[in-house]
Design a protein around this motif. Structure first.
Motif, PDB file in Angstrom:
ATOM      1  N   ARG A  38       2.980   5.929   1.484  1.00 16.87           N
ATOM      2  CA  ARG A  38       3.894   5.334   2.463  1.00 16.87           C
ATOM      3  C   ARG A  38       5.271   5.190   1.833  1.00 16.87           C
ATOM      4  NH1 ARG A  38      -0.996   2.416   3.368  1.00 16.87           N
ATOM      5  NH2 ARG A  38      -1.838   2.830   5.450  1.00 16.87           N
ATOM      6  N   ALA A  90      -2.346   4.359  -1.473  1.00 14.98           N
ATOM      7  CA  ALA A  90      -3.641   3.716  -1.294  1.00 14.98           C
ATOM      8  C   ALA A  90      -4.754   4.750  -1.194  1.00 14.98           C
ATOM      9  CB  ALA A  90      -3.624   2.842  -0.041  1.00 14.98           C
ATOM     10  N   ASP A 147       0.821  -1.207   0.000  1.00 10.43           N
ATOM     11  CA  ASP A 147       0.000   0.000   0.000  1.00 10.43           C
ATOM     12  C   ASP A 147       0.854   1.257   0.000  1.00 10.43           C
ATOM     13  OD1 ASP A 147      -2.534  -1.261   0.068  1.00 10.43           O
ATOM     14  OD2 ASP A 147      -2.258  -1.692   2.177  1.00 10.43           O
ATOM     15  N   ARG A 148       1.812   1.324  -0.901  1.00 14.21           N
ATOM     16  CA  ARG A 148       2.666   2.515  -0.974  1.00 14.21           C
ATOM     17  C   ARG A 148       1.832   3.742  -1.322  1.00 14.21           C
ATOM     18  NH1 ARG A 148       7.363  -0.286  -4.706  1.00 14.21           N
ATOM     19  NH2 ARG A 148       7.678  -2.110  -3.377  1.00 14.21           N
ATOM     20  N   THR A 206       4.127   7.644   6.916  1.00 17.44           N
ATOM     21  CA  THR A 206       2.840   7.675   6.228  1.00 17.44           C
ATOM     22  C   THR A 206       2.395   9.126   6.076  1.00 17.44           C
ATOM     23  OG1 THR A 206       2.170   5.520   7.113  1.00 17.44           O
ATOM     24  CG2 THR A 206       0.426   6.962   6.314  1.00 17.44           C
ATOM     25  N   THR A 221      -6.366  -3.900  -6.834  1.00 19.13           N
ATOM     26  CA  THR A 221      -5.765  -3.464  -5.578  1.00 19.13           C
ATOM     27  C   THR A 221      -4.857  -2.263  -5.807  1.00 19.13           C
ATOM     28  OG1 THR A 221      -3.808  -4.882  -5.769  1.00 19.13           O
ATOM     29  CG2 THR A 221      -5.793  -5.866  -4.796  1.00 19.13           C
ATOM     30  N   SER A 222      -4.440  -1.645  -4.722  1.00 21.22           N
ATOM     31  CA  SER A 222      -3.586  -0.457  -4.816  1.00 21.22           C
ATOM     32  C   SER A 222      -2.232  -0.770  -5.435  1.00 21.22           C
ATOM     33  CB  SER A 222      -3.394   0.156  -3.428  1.00 21.22           C
ATOM     34  OG  SER A 222      -2.779  -0.754  -2.550  1.00 21.22           O
TER      35      SER A 222
END
Length: 258
Positions: free
Chosen positions: A94, A81, A78-79, A117, A200-201
């Motif tokens: 992230r 998202a 999830d770098r 984050t 997905t992300s």
């Protein structure tokens, strides 16, 4: 014996001179008013440009670094998202600091090896960036100014470029967006505000940004032939008659090393 005529101006001559003087004064006043209004409009345009370019430059830098230096494996998927509730106006980045090039919302370098984050969001007419930590730090990139001479954020929209098409098998070893064994070509096949079911992300390879700013100050000399559109193409309420300047900024940012 005839009287000698006294030197001077006749009443008619005085009236003509007075009228000419009044015309000159009126012309000078009009020039002054026009110049002042032009300067004020130019100042408003310059403020919009400055604030918009600054916000876009920060967004471009933070988004591009999200895939450049991955955080710990627990966060790597999830770098970047989208927010679950308001994905078109809020997303999370992230990354891991390197002490030099990777920065937080204020542009300060993040300590080397530190997982960080960053949350970008548009809410309550503000475009904000929140740096995580024991005490989160909120940075408003565009803030109102004393005396109403600043800019307002009217709209902000994020669209995510997702990679859904499989690459030819012969390229599987060369293009692995999303990790080893993932067979995609690293090119955005479509841009969406909400990730479709099954996507997905990890499949986000680019981000499109739309930002619309408006001057706080109004000027009676500003007129618009039609209403200004927001990022979705909808008329902005009262924009045709509010005597304010608007400007839209757009950018597409590619994620590094996806």
């Amino acid at each position: 014996m005839m009287k000698k005529r006294q030197p001077g101006f006749s009443l008619i001559e005085l009236m003509v001179a007075l009228v000419l003087s009044m015309l000159v004064v009126i012309a000078l006043v009009q020039i002054y008013i026009g110049t002042r209004q032009t300067n004020r409009t130019q100042e408003m345009q310059a403020r919009l440009t400055e604030d918009g370019r600054f916000a876009l430059s920060m967004l471009q830098r933070l988004i591009s670094q999200a895939g450049y230096r991955p955080p710990s494996e627990a966060l790597a998927a999830d770098r970047l998202a989208p927010d679950a509730t308001t994905p078109s106006t809020k997303f999370v980045l992230r990354t891991k600091g390197d002490g030099t090039n990777i920065v937080n919302c204020n542009g300060a370098a993040i300590a080397s090896g530190t997982d960080t984050t960053l949350t970008i969001q548009f809410a309550s007419s503000k475009l904000s960036c929140i740096t995580s930590g024991t005490t989160p730090v909120t940075t408003d990139w565009i803030a109102t100014q004393t005396g109403g001479r600043g800019t307002e954020v009217v709209d902000f929209q994020v669209m995510y470029g997702i990679d859904t098409a499989a690459a030819p098998n012969t390229l599987a070893d060369n293009y692995r967006c999303g990790g080893a064994g993932v067979n995609r070509d690293c090119v955005a096949d479509s841009y969406v505000t909400t990730l479709p079911t099954g996507v997905t992300s990890v499949q986000i390879v680019a981000v499109q940004l739309c930002l619309i700013l408006r001057t706080e100050m109004a000027d009676a000399g500003i007129s618009k032939a039609s209403a200004v559109k927001d990022c979705s193409g909808t008329n902005i309420s009262n924009s045709q008659t509010d005597s304010k300047l608007y400007r839209q900024f757009q950018s597409t940012v590619l994620l590094r090393n996806r």
